[in-house]
Design an enzyme around this catalytic site. Structure first.
Site, PDB file in Angstrom:
ATOM      1  CE  LYS A 139      -4.066   2.095   2.488  1.00 30.73           C
ATOM      2  NZ  LYS A 139      -4.991   1.988   3.681  1.00 30.73           N
ATOM      3  CB  SER A 150      -8.027   4.057   2.588  1.00 32.64           C
ATOM      4  OG  SER A 150      -7.300   3.182   3.888  1.00 32.64           O
ATOM      5  CB  SER A 210      -8.350   1.173   5.501  1.00 34.07           C
ATOM      6  OG  SER A 210      -9.049   2.349   5.563  1.00 34.07           O
TER       7      SER A 210
END
Lengths: 486, 478, 94
Positions: free
Chosen positions: A78, A153, A177
């Site tokens: 990420k 997210s 997330s």
């Protein structure tokens, strides 16, 4: 060979028996990224050149006798984890050119075991969002239906896993997330107990809630990656001291005697029929595997959304003050004075949702509102934790939905932040309490996957992974892949 | 119409740790810009603070020294505001729960009047960097070497009533933190900075509105700044005006205080507990450990010197002026068998101090260390050499590494104490000066000194002066 | 309790510039968000300690030893404006 349809553990077997090399596997995924990612936009940065070099090094290590399960395994990070000399954007224009002069501890650890970085995945800017629509680098699309959001997210991570553009990925979970995009994209992801995985070099959104974790096709894959990610870090004051539990060793334990709690507040108004059905079907399946179902109550669940949206923006407003255009990051052209430098750099660099949370955070901490909002929310936070502690007197794990509905359409909720916030109701309490929770695929609503989550007591990740693994041994939801990317 | 001045001081003492409060970067002063600013000090994304144990030990030491309660639990909070020398956009400080609560400082004013000043609290925080205003074509340059240097902010109650009391308090605190080894006390380098909260009121009235004077860096300026500010406030009130609560700067060149761009009222610092740091818990065991390592404090040492070594108040004060000088003195006394602590005191306060001052050296840098000094004092005490010869020996010691004994031996400076030998020399001198002898006998008593001088000259100063006096008196009387 | 949020004030606290044309829309969204918090007031939290951290842990202490090296040349490569080792900002007025 359809490597992208195999689990990471299956691929590791191939690396270990040398039927495939890391270079070949890396090339395979890089080719798929080049071919398909334009349609998904799961990656902000592809690091193919670096990946090939890391793969070669990993193959050399294996040739020299190393046998590690993760050695040479390609991975997507990420874009919130700082990677030395590779751009880390946090999906913000503010950090569009930010080459961190350091690695996050997680990156350092995974590099050390010989994992290969395919690229950095898209996300909501500074992890603030539930759809990956708040990215300065474009939305990520859900591989199951490119008109739908992938969740957020960590939407990029979930999407590249679902589309077969990476075998395993890192994510972070502040209010859901990891779990919510995993649910929306039909993959598995675990948010570990707060303090299990180092936050050093993981760009902060809300420090007391943020926690990194693995995302993959299976619980078993996640167990192996978590084992490599977790560990005490002396550079993080909130890192738990001592050894981490054995995440892998008890995967195959039987579920006989397991008590699964079903909190009534997680099945109330607002939960869609399909998600309710999939969650109850999961409960029935677990019962079949030897578990007992018990009713539990988490009475303060409805207060979690306001408490979270006070606490997280409060911490965020302060965490994001360091982006001032002085030492790194975006700086406006020709600032006329100091105030202009700050306000223009920040207003140009941050997106609308980030600005909103900065302002909400400043508001709840400001004189006259601190007690009524911030302190009150911290008290409610304790009530939420106590709810869980009470529930765990009666059960070992709690089963519930991840999100009230499957993935919604791109743009559907962008104009109404509060509607978006309210959809976080089942994931947020876990972060407020600091507990571990795993999300796993549990069925479909039409073309879109549905995920459920198992919540455990502090440091009970081995049990959660065990339950999820046993469930996945008995079911095939997690093996489904979207046809378009087969 | 009598006005009363009310003063409270906030002192920022930089703690003398090797590294910063939340990072492992060096705190050494004077490095090139930004060479001691690490990732944490720079506020890079994702990096995190970890508390320095040295800082905690020093805070405990201070708390014990002022008789305060060391908080079992204290919490670091963030004070949020934007400023270029504050890289994270917040300062980590302690707000609601400080590490030290209460405590006292005892001061002594001219004329021996004693007063106790109560402390409100002392809390830990990080220092900011520095803005350099040399012209970079209209820009300022930011050096973050100082960012993250540990500070102990020591806050007094508003109990001082005159500039003199404020200065006495500040000096006492300055001495204390150096004694404790927690601050180097260097005011020029900003290691010890004083903010003064000043207000005036009619005697017995409610507290007046205060002004805060920031960052005063000498005791003289502190006194002047308060004097100026008190007059300014009285003038305003007497002219029918009202004092504005604000932050002011003391301008030493103009000897005045002036308003800083008022940001206090526009500021809302939004303090909240720093989520990157956990509560600081100080256990009784940690306190006991620090207690065991506590140095003797100045007041206690002074009293002990007076009692144990029979020194005057003045001598005791000078000899406890710093921990180094006191240690030096006690080493000398201990090594000379504590026969005559006054002689050792005279040597440390006299010759040693004068020589150190002349060479601008600190006692810790003295070329003659305490054990060599003890070697010299021992020879005075056992009459091997006279005090006068000792001064010559000391001069040689200052520029060499030889012991007093080696110098005395090499130069043949041993005092003559043989009565027969001295008597013979005395008789020789008397025989040499018949005229003076006649005058002396005729009543010019002053010539006794002349004979002493001649004898000492003849013995090259090595004769014991007491013996010379006695024998000379006897011989002249014959 | 949800007072009308002062957009200019919270923007100033966050060092953000909100254009005159945006203030209305931004204020509307912020007020809707703050409206979510109204429920908090009604919750009985008497005697409940605020919870700042998920786990009841205490601060760990680091040994006071220098471990960091001079990295200014490396880290200043990513700085927008530096000169003579200093980060440059528009003139600071005190």
């Amino acid at each position: 060979m359809n490597f992208h349809q195999m689990s990471m553990v299956q691929l590791a077997g191939k690396l270990q028996d040398k039927s495939v090399s890391s270079v070949e596997l890396t090339q395979y995924f890089s080719d798929r990224m080049a071919k398909y990612d334009d349609q998904i936009n799961g990656y902000i940065t592809k690091t193919t050149e670096l990946a090939m070099a890391q793969a070669q090094a990993a193959d050399a290590r294996r040739a020299a006798g190393e046998t590690g399960l993760l050695l040479g395994m390609p991975l997507a990070h990420k874009d919130i984890f700082c990677t030395q000399d590779i751009i880390t954007t946090c999906a913000s224009k503010m950090l569009a050119n930010f080459k961190a002069p350091y690695n996050a501890t997680v990156v350092e650890k995974l590099n050390a075991v010989g994992m290969v970085t395919l690229g950095k995945t898209n996300m909501d800017e500074f992890a603030m969002g539930s759809t990956t629509e708040n990215s300065a680098f474009g939305v990520t699309r859900n591989p199951w239906d490119t008109r739908a959001v992938p969740g957020g997210s960590s939407g990029g991570a979930a999407a590249v896993l679902a589309a077969g553009l990476a075998p395993i990925a890192t994510g972070t979970d502040t209010g859901g997330s990891i779990r919510q995009p995993a649910a929306f994209c039909g993959v598995t992801g675990i948010k570990p107990t707060y303090g299990s995985v180092s936050r050093y070099g993981m760009i902060a959104y809300a420090s007391s809630l943020d926690q990194g974790g693995p995302m993959g096709k299976t619980a078993e894959d996640c167990a192996h990656l978590l084992a490599a990610m977790a560990g005490f870090d002396e550079r993080d004051s909130t890192s738990s001291e001592g050894e981490r539990p054995d995440y892998v060793g008890s995967l195959n334990a039987p579920l006989t005697g397991l008590k699964v709690g079903l909190p009534k507040e997680y099945f109330g108004e607002g939960l869609s029929d399909e998600v309710r059905a999939a969650t109850l079907a999961t409960a029935a399946e677990l019962e079949k595997l030897g578990a007992t179902l018990v009713d539990v109550s988490l009475p303060n669940t409805e207060h979690a959304v306001p408490a979270y949206y006070v606490i997280a923006p409060a911490e965020a407003s302060s965490n994001l003050s360091r982006y001032d255009g002085v030492r790194f990051g975006h700086r406006c052209d020709n600032p006329k004075d100091l105030n202009d430098l700050y306000t223009r750099s920040r207003s140009e660099g941050f997106g609308a949702e980030v600005k909103r949370r900065i302002m909400v955070g400043a508001y709840v901490l400001s004189a006259g509102y601190y007690d009524a909002y911030y302190l009150k929310a911290q008290r409610v936070r304790r009530l939420i934790k106590e709810d869980f502690m009470q529930a765990f007197e009666a059960c070992d794990v709690i089963l519930g939905p991840v999100a009230p509905t499957p993935a919604w359409k791109l743009g559907e909720k962008t104009s109404d932040p509060t509607a978006m916030y309210l959809a976080d109701i089942y994931t947020i309490p876990v972060n407020l309490a600091g507990l571990p929770a795993i999300a796993m695929p549990a069925g479909f609503a039409g073309a879109l996957p549905i995920g459920v989550q198992l919540i455990g007591n502090y440091f009970s990740e081995p049990r959660l992974l065990n339950v999820a693994h046993q469930f996945q041994q008995a079911t095939d939801h997690h093996t489904k892949t979207p046809a378009a990317w087969a | 119409m009598t006005w009363e001045t009310v003063i409270g001081l906030e002192v920022h003492a930089q703690l003398a740790t090797k590294t910063k409060i939340f990072s492992g970067a060096s705190t050494a002063f004077g490095a090139l810009p930004n060479t001691q600013a690490c990732l944490v000090d720079l506020g890079m994304p994702g990096v995190l603070p970890v508390l320095n144990k040295g800082v905690v030990d020093m805070a405990i030491r201070f708390g014990l020294a002022v008789g305060s309660s060391v908080a079992e639990k204290s919490v670091f909070a963030r004070k949020n505001y934007f400023y270029p020398d504050l890289p994270k956009g917040y300062q980590i400080s302690q707000f609601e729960l400080p590490v030290v609560i209460g405590g006292q400082i005892h001061i002594e004013l001219d004329g021996g009047v004693k007063k106790t000043i109560n402390l409100t609290r002392a809390h830990l925080e990080e220092d900011a960097g520095k803005s350099l205003h040399e012209d970079f074509e209209g820009a300022s340059g930011i050096d973050l070497n100082r960012a993250g240097t540990p500070l102990l902010e020591i806050v007094s109650e508003p109990e001082m009533r005159s500039p003199a009391e404020a200065v006495a308090y500040a000096k006492k605190l300055h001495e204390l933190v150096q004694y404790l080894g927690i601050c180097d006390g260097n005011m020029q380098e900003g290691s010890f900075r004083v903010d003064a909260n000043i207000s005036v009121r009619k005697v017995g009235a409610e507290l007046g509105t205060r002004a805060e004077i920031k960052n005063v860096n000498s005791f003289k300026f502190l006194e002047r700044a308060i004097m100026f500010e008190v007059e300014r406030q009285i003038d305003i009130i007497e002219a029918g005006g009202a004092v504005v609560q604000e932050t002011r700067l003391y301008d030493a060149a103009k000897d005045e205080t002036r308003s800083m761009r008022s940001k206090a009222d526009a500021m809302d610092y939004r303090y909240f507990p720093d989520p990157d740091l956990l509560p600081l818990i100080i256990t009784p065991a940690m306190i006991e450990k620090v207690k065991g390592e506590m140095p003797e404090l100045p007041d206690a040492k002074r009293t002990r010197f007076i009692e144990q070594y029979k020194l005057s108040d003045y001598d005791a004060m000078v000899l406890t002026g710093s921990r180094e000088i006191a240690d030096y003195y006690e080493t000398v006394v201990a090594a000379t068998g504590a026969k005559d602590p006054k002689i050792a005191a005279n040597w440390v306060m006299g010759e040693l101090n004068a020589r150190l001052n002349a060479d601008s050296l600190d006692v810790s840098e003295s070329p003659v260390d305490a054990s060599r000094m003890a070697g010299l004092v021992a020879r005075i005490l056992d009459n091997t050499i006279s005090g006068k010869i000792a001064k010559d020996v000391f001069e040689i010691m200052w520029t060499s590494t030889d012991s007093a004994d080696a110098i005395i031996e090499a130069k043949g400076l041993k005092q003559i104490t043989d009565v027969g030998a001295i008597a013979a020399m005395v008789r020789g001198v008397i025989d040499q000066f018949p005229e003076q002898l006649a005058e002396y006998k005729g009543g010019r008593d002053k010539l006794f000194g002349f004979f002493v001088g001649e004898v000492m000259k003849a013995t090259k100063g090595k004769a014991n002066p007491g013996q010379v006096n006695q024998i000379l008196k006897d011989e002249l009387a014959k | 309790m949800s007072d009308h949020i002062d957009v200019h004030k919270v923007a100033r606290l966050g060092a953000l510039a909100i254009g005159a044309d945006e203030v209305g829309a931004v204020g509307q969204k912020l007020n809707a968000i703050v409206g979510l918090f109204d429920d908090l007031a009604a919750i009985n939290t008497d005697g409940i300690e605020p919870m700042a951290h998920p786990l009841d842990q205490v601060q760990r202490l680091r040994v006071d030893v220098v471990i960091e090296k001079d990295i200014h040349q490396y880290v200043q490569q990513i700085a927008p404006r530096v000169e003579a080792g200093l980060y440059l900002v528009p003139k600071v007025i005190e």
